[in-house]
Scaffold this motif. Sequence first.
Motif, short mmCIF file in Angstrom:
data_model
loop_
_atom_site.label_atom_id
_atom_site.label_comp_id
_atom_site.label_asym_id
_atom_site.label_seq_id
_atom_site.Cartn_x
_atom_site.Cartn_y
_atom_site.Cartn_z
N VAL A 144 1.20 -1.00 -0.15
CA VAL A 144 0.36 0.08 0.07
C VAL A 144 1.12 1.34 -0.31
CG1 VAL A 144 -2.31 1.06 1.16
CG2 VAL A 144 -1.80 -1.33 1.50
N LEU A 145 0.59 2.20 -0.66
CA LEU A 145 1.49 3.32 -0.99
C LEU A 145 -0.15 4.57 -0.74
CD1 LEU A 145 3.96 4.27 -1.24
CD2 LEU A 145 3.59 4.78 -3.95
N SER A 146 0.07 5.48 -0.32
CA SER A 146 -0.93 6.54 0.03
C SER A 146 -0.32 8.27 -0.38
CB SER A 146 -1.69 6.62 1.03
OG SER A 146 -1.80 8.38 0.94
N THR A 147 -0.57 9.06 -1.41
CA THR A 147 -0.14 10.14 -1.28
C THR A 147 -1.22 11.34 -1.01
OG1 THR A 147 -1.18 10.57 -3.82
CG2 THR A 147 0.88 10.52 -3.13
N VAL A 148 -2.36 10.94 -0.02
CA VAL A 148 -2.92 11.27 0.09
C VAL A 148 -2.76 11.93 1.67
CG1 VAL A 148 -6.00 11.88 1.14
CG2 VAL A 148 -5.43 10.21 -0.87
N PRO A 149 -2.78 13.36 1.95
CA PRO A 149 -2.41 13.21 3.09
C PRO A 149 -3.03 13.18 4.57
CG PRO A 149 -2.60 15.61 1.92
CD PRO A 149 -3.46 14.41 0.81
N VAL A 150 -2.54 12.59 5.33
CA VAL A 150 -3.36 11.47 6.18
C VAL A 150 -4.01 13.34 7.05
CG1 VAL A 150 -2.31 10.70 8.44
CG2 VAL A 150 -2.64 9.80 5.95
N GLY A 151 -4.45 12.83 7.78
CA GLY A 151 -5.55 14.09 9.21
C GLY A 151 -5.60 15.39 8.52
N GLY A 152 -5.27 15.43 6.63
CA GLY A 152 -5.75 16.67 6.38
C GLY A 152 -7.64 16.74 6.58
N GLY A 153 -8.18 16.08 6.50
CA GLY A 153 -9.71 16.31 6.45
C GLY A 153 -9.84 16.19 4.76
N LEU A 154 -8.75 15.99 3.69
CA LEU A 154 -8.82 14.84 2.70
C LEU A 154 -9.22 12.83 2.54
CD1 LEU A 154 -6.04 17.29 1.48
CD2 LEU A 154 -8.26 18.02 1.51
N SER A 155 -9.93 13.05 3.75
CA SER A 155 -10.93 11.42 3.55
C SER A 155 -9.17 10.18 3.48
CB SER A 155 -11.46 11.25 2.29
OG SER A 155 -12.59 12.37 2.71
#
Length: 414
Positions: A144-155
Amino acid sequence: MIHTSPSRPPDADAVAGGPGPSVTQLQATVAEAFSKRFGQPARWFVAAPGRVNLIGEHTDYNDGFVLPMAIERYVVMAAALRAEVPPAPPTARFYSAEFDEMTEFGLEQGSRPSASTSWSNYVQGVVAGFAAEAIVPPSFDAAVLSTVPVGGGLSSSAALEVATATLLEAVTGHQLPANRKALLCQKAEHEYAGVPCGIMDQFSSVFGRENALMLLDCRSQEMEYVPLASEEVTVLITNSNVSHQLDDGAYAQRRAQCHTAAAALRVGSLREATLQQLNAQRSQLEEHCYRRARHVIAEIARTTQAAAAIAAQDWKTTGQLMYESHASLRDDFEVSCPELDILVELAQEIGVEGGVYGSRMTGGGFGGCTVSLTRTADVEDIRQALLARYEARTGIRPHGFASRPARGAFVMQP
Ligand code: GLA
């Protein structure tokens, strides 16, 4: 929502203002992480986006409207059946490249959530949802890899859930109806992360479409796409880098207050109520319940007005509605925080002359991001100005990036 402190992918700063690494680049990175970790090439690849909500906040669990778009930030996964003879009953191993962490759990009944708010809870919650539908894959491994910022309210959590569901569909060859898939992911969030969220985040990650916002009626669960293809405007997301905590009870408390208000007004949900009705019953309601309801009723109306304004490419009206939404979330719903208010104030100072049509906090609140509607020609200047001025005022280094409306979850070709 995941509350681990943000772990930024290595190239995040280099692409801070732009669309971020493309899904093709991410696929290559996760493919490499997979084969390094599991010693064989991956067979399936999936991607699921985060989202930003333009307007319609805290309306989803009141049967209202929301107007989000999927963003060009993704959770990607690579997977293959287990190379060695798998143990029975079947298990899955998930490796998070960001946290350099491995988790393993059974696929048949789905293991119970652990007490921590670890990323693996979201994955397990979705696996448990599939098991409940009697969809059980054979043993497999995934990276798993993510580029969605964590804890930023961007789900970031919804993206993780929807990516997991899309992966399970690919591995089993069993595709769920899209609505059911989103609802299964929402249930995972309720039961495995303890957040009684509405349907917006998971629906956005499933149904996102390039160049379009989603006007989602959370009562009927019907979606109408509102084109946002104009080159004239760009959506700018600015992360205050103050982390929110929605499972600390504040979110559930807001939800309960809305239901109390609806009950006092003798309606099934605040979607059914009008401001006139609310004002007529004011003396029956505690002041904070009254103000929560005032936000929700007005915000539902603003959301459909904004959808119409966007369809008409009336950016000034859209922006005005965004500022009104922010003020209402700050004063009536009380889910903003000083840092978000500063970001919105700074955007307002730049104003239409400088290319900002409107700005507001986005997502659950108590930190996270603002969303601004900007003139494309000025977006990089605006981004730089917001970042510099915010840091000067708060001492906190923010991040900002522009995003076009992106495509919802999909399976990538190997
Ligand atoms: C969080 C929840 C959503 C929604 C927003 C507020 O993101 O997950 O369901 O309620 O807060 O609009």
